[in-house]
Design an enzyme around this catalytic site. Structure first.
Site, mmCIF file in Angstrom:
data_model
loop_
_atom_site.group_PDB
_atom_site.id
_atom_site.type_symbol
_atom_site.label_atom_id
_atom_site.label_comp_id
_atom_site.label_asym_id
_atom_site.label_seq_id
_atom_site.Cartn_x
_atom_site.Cartn_y
_atom_site.Cartn_z
ATOM 1 N N GLU A 441 1.194 -1.289 0.271
ATOM 2 C CA GLU A 441 -0.445 -0.155 -0.300
ATOM 3 C C GLU A 441 0.974 1.276 0.187
ATOM 4 O OE1 GLU A 441 -2.828 -0.497 2.880
ATOM 5 O OE2 GLU A 441 -3.279 -2.139 2.311
ATOM 6 N N GLU A 515 -3.961 -8.886 0.537
ATOM 7 C CA GLU A 515 -5.318 -8.616 0.775
ATOM 8 C C GLU A 515 -6.158 -8.535 1.769
ATOM 9 O OE1 GLU A 515 -2.327 -5.711 3.646
ATOM 10 O OE2 GLU A 515 -3.935 -4.252 4.610
#
Length: 848
Positions: A441, A515
């Site tokens: 991220e 994720e």
């Protein structure tokens, strides 16, 4: 400073190269644990300006400093896990005092017979900004606390005399989004070699050809010389089988020819030897067969080095539209993300603690780990090799763009190449590692060139595995960033799956959920009415800081497991997922985080966030650990464990009922009942009366009876598969708490100072049923040569210390972790007692 650090700190390479003795051929190399007998002191306990009495003195690296009053301890060591918890600290990092400066010093002697050897020290991990001195001289260091590194002590060591090594760590300069721990929290090793030897972990094994009849192990060996003249050098390799206990066979299965070359004075030379192994056994998740490549280096007629590293024969194939293949067999990746802390042990690494986590995950059906979001302890990868887990090995949580002011962005320009090469070189022999991840991220998903440069670094060290990034921008799968990756990883963003698969540019790009889910729950807590959806609309109310275990609540960016699976079933091209997370972890207590740090108190944003928190009843830091785990911080199973087991182990007959059935305040009220089962339909009974038989529909993964009227007694479910009885489960209303029961995960442990036994204490009624909602205080005592290491109960809101001889139960369970005194023999007994309840005990035998 950086130049000096790089000059003196060798990169950590591959799986650990260790000295070996094969057929009485002893290596001149030794690798000894350097964990015992350190002195420790810390300063600057808080974030704020310390009192003068807590100010760090100068020159603590000098041998003349008197450290007699410092604490004596063994490594690995996390200085923050002892607490205390404090509301003055961030609950995003666990309310623990990890920020500060820590000094470690160790006095040691080297025999005069070592005078002609090279002396190195290997740190598996030191948090953070490590600086090292020997006998008052600066040796080197490494700032990123997750990187393993080596320092050459040879120029500074004194033989036949006492030496003093000093290590300074500074976590004040490091920011983290989760609890990072603090200190020398992984193992340290003292390595001695001859002047001509294999470079630090300088063996790289690949298997370019694998057939049923023969397999080729290609072994690349980097040698280095510290001799002033060129050296005629001969190198050969032998391949041995390794059994499930890690024992190496006495006879090699294959041997190479001998390669010869001249290693230049004070230089290096890389050899390559191809070894053919007949009928190689493959490494896979069901039968993780390992081999060891043992390299012998000769200086003339003398053995100059013997060392080895494990590897495995296996093939990896990532297809864009038909999933992932391991050894030609399609494998669904059923993975979890885990942070590096080990619950009540903190960040201090312990092999048995990590092994226990993997055993529990294996029972659930998990077959893969993502090392979120940093390089793991090397022993974790050893365990994954041995136990049959795939690993997505991750480097960074940030690149150039910060998430926290002093996170990796401060190191990126100067250190990203060194850190990334160190990770790949250390871990590339592990057959469990099947994907490299350069980031999670990151705030640079609009910078394909940067991503491409990181991928190029990885590929220059290992071209046998794909590179990915955990992406969370809506446009990352369609803006060109995805083209810099071998495998695309998306975090959550279920609404972007359609766009990704519709784009023709992505037709040849494999895809996985790096994720997934981020469902939150507290073990054994249930709230009514049962609401599904965004967590902000699903909190139980002011003053209650738990989340319902109906497994239907999630933050705005996330989903339920059911929604994730529906998307994966819609797109079979998705080769798997990594659930956030396998275990609860210290820090990030979403939705009860109150992290206003770094926001000016006079700013509008500060006032807005504070008001929002107060509306949720959060006026102080109620929680210190996460709610995301499928298992809680103590390793106890939440209901979600059984939901994942029902999906990931379809061949296992199982059924699980929730919630518990002790609801005296809910008589004649609707109390929904959910069933998780690997069957395809089930019938629910309450006190013998059928409440109906239900069948899973398309994209349905649980069975729900949402209109059950509560009455005490017995719930029973009978599950069916393909029309046949498959599994049963029963949930009964219990009586009052009457007794304790103690059960150890292992009743025989070693007295090596590290081996552990995890003892679960249950609060039971007279019928030996665990009493839900019970919170009795349990006291622990030990008779014999044993020690309490830590206690826990899985309650994310508890501020009680982990280092104690007592613990309240949380919804009927608590935990005590014990070990044997080092060098002890015989056995010891752990006793659990609680006022008004019948006690329990368990005997632990000490074995060699």
């Amino acid at each position: 400073m950086k130049k000096a650090l790089i000059q003196l700190a060798a990169f950590c390479m591959l799986a650990t190269c260790i000295s070996v003795t094969i057929n009485s051929q002893e290596s001149p190399r030794s690798r000894e644990s350097f964990n015992e007998g350190w002195k420790f002191v810390k300063y600057f306990n808080a974030y704020y300006e310390p009192a003068s009495s807590d100010k760090e003195p100068e020159n603590l690296y000098l041998p003349s400093v008197n450290d007699a009053s410092w604490r004596t301890l063994d490594l690995p060591h996390d200085w923050a896990i002892e607490g205390p918890f404090s509301d003055t600290l961030e609950n995003s990092t666990g309310l623990l005092p990890w920020k500060g400066v820590g000094w470690y010093r160790k006095h040691f002697k080297l025999d005069a017979s070592d005078r002609d050897k090279r002396i190195y020290i290997d740190f598996d991990g030191a948090m953070a900004y490590a600086e090292v001195w020997l006998n008052g001289s600066y040796v080197g260091g490494w700032p990123y606390g997750y990187t393993s590194f080596r320092l050459d002590l040879t120029p500074y060591v004194e033989f036949g005399k006492e030496n003093l090594i000093a290590v300074r760590l500074d976590t004040k300069k490091w920011d983290s989004r989760w609890y990072p721990g603090a200190g020398i929290y992984r193992n340290v090793w003292l390595v001695k070699t001859s002047q001509l030897h294999v470079s630090h972990n300088g063996i790289f094994c690949t298997t370019p050809e694998i057939k049923k009849e023969n397999g080729v192990a290609s072994v690349k060996i980097e040698t280095e010389s510290h001799i002033a003249t060129p050296v005629e050098t001969a190198v050969k390799t032998a391949i041995y089988k390794v059994n499930e206990k890690g024992e190496v066979s006495s006879v090699p299965v294959a041997e190479s020819v001998t390669a010869k070359a001249v290693v230049p004075a004070f230089g290096t030379h890389t050899f390559r030897l191809d070894v053919t192994v007949k009928e190689p056994a493959l490494w896979d998740i069901e039968n993780p067969q390992l081999y060891k490549a043992v390299v012998t280096v000769m200086n003339g007629e003398s053995v100059s080095d013997v060392c080895g590293t494990n590897f495995g024969f296996r093939t990896l194939e990532f297809t864009p539209r038909n999933g992932f293949y391991l050894n030609g067999k399609r494998v669904e990746v059923k993975g979890v993300c885990n942070h590096h802390d080990l619950g009540a042990l903190g960040a201090a690494f312990n092999v048995r603690a990590a092994e226990r986590q993997l055993e529990i995950l294996k029972e659930m059906g998990c077959n893969a780990i993502r090392t979120s979001h940093n390089p793991p302890a090397p022993e974790l990868l050893d365990l994954c090799d041995r136990m049959g887990f795939l690993v997505e090995d991750e480097a960074f949580d940030a690149w150039k763009t910060p998430k926290k002011r002093n996170d990796y962005n401060k190191l990126f320009y100067a250190w990203h190449e060194e850190d990334l090469r160190a990770l790949v070189r250390r871990d590339r022999n592990h057959p469990s590692v099947f994907i490299w991840s350069t980031g999670n991220e990151v705030g640079d998903q609009n910078n394909p060139a940067l991503s491409q440069s990181l991928r190029a670094i990885v590929k220059s060290e290992d071209n046998t595995r794909p590179v990915t990034v955990g992406c969370n921008w809506d446009e990352s799968g369609t803006n060109g960033f995805q083209k810099t990756l071998d495998v695309f990883g998306i975090n959550y963003r279920l609404h972007r799956y359609d766009a990704f698969f519709a784009l023709k540019d992505n037709d040849n790009l494999p895809f996985h959920s790096s994720e997934s889910a981020s469902t939150v729950s507290s073990r054994g807590e249930y709230f009514f009415p049962v609401v599904e959806g965004n967590l902000n609309n699903n909190l139980p109310g002011k003053g209650i800081f738990h989340v319902s275990s109906y497994d239907l609540a999630y933050p705005a960016w996330a989903s339920t497991p059911d929604q994730q699976w529906a998307m994966q079933d819609k797109y079979p091209a998705v080769f798997g997922e990594f659930v956030w997370t396998g275990f609860d972890y210290l820090g990030e207590p979403t939705p009860y985080g109150m992290d206003l740090s770094g926001i000016p108190p006079t700013s509008r944003r500060y006032e807005q966030l504070k008001k929002r928190l107060e509306e949720q009843g959060i006026t102080e830091d109620p929680a210190r650990s996460s709610y995301f785990g499928i298992l809680d911080l103590a390793g106890f199973k939440k209901d979600r464990f059984y939901l994942y087991q029902s999906k990931w182990r379809p061949e296992l007959p199982m059924a699980h009922i929730l919630p518990h059935w002790n609801w005296p305040e809910r008589k004649r009220q609707v109390t929904p009942v959910h069933v998780y089962t690997s069957g395809d339909e089930a019938e629910l009974f309450l006190n013998g009366k059928s409440l109906g038989r239900k069948k899973k529909g398309e994209f349905e993964y649980r069975l729900r009876w949402d209109d059950v009227i509560y009455q005490p007694g017995e719930l029973k479910v009978v599950a069916y598969k393909n029309g046949q009885k498959w599994a049963e489960d029963v949930m009964k209303t219990t009586g009052k708490a009457y007794q304790l029961s103690a059960e150890a995960d292992r009743t025989a442990i070693k007295a090596d100072g590290n081996d552990l036994s995890y003892i679960t204490i249950k609060i039971e009624d007279k019928e030996k049923l665990t009493v839900p909602r019970s919170s009795n205080l349990v006291n622990f005592t030990i008779e014999g040569p044993g020690k309490i290491v830590a206690v826990d109960n899985g309650d994310p809101t508890s501020h009680d210390p982990f280092q104690a001889s007592y613990r309240k139960a949380f919804n009927g369970l608590c935990l005590v972790i014990v070990k044997a005194e080092k060098g002890a023999t015989g056995s010891f007994t752990v006793k659990a007692s609680s006022k008004g309840l019948k006690g329990s005990s368990v005997k632990i035998d000490i074995v060699k």
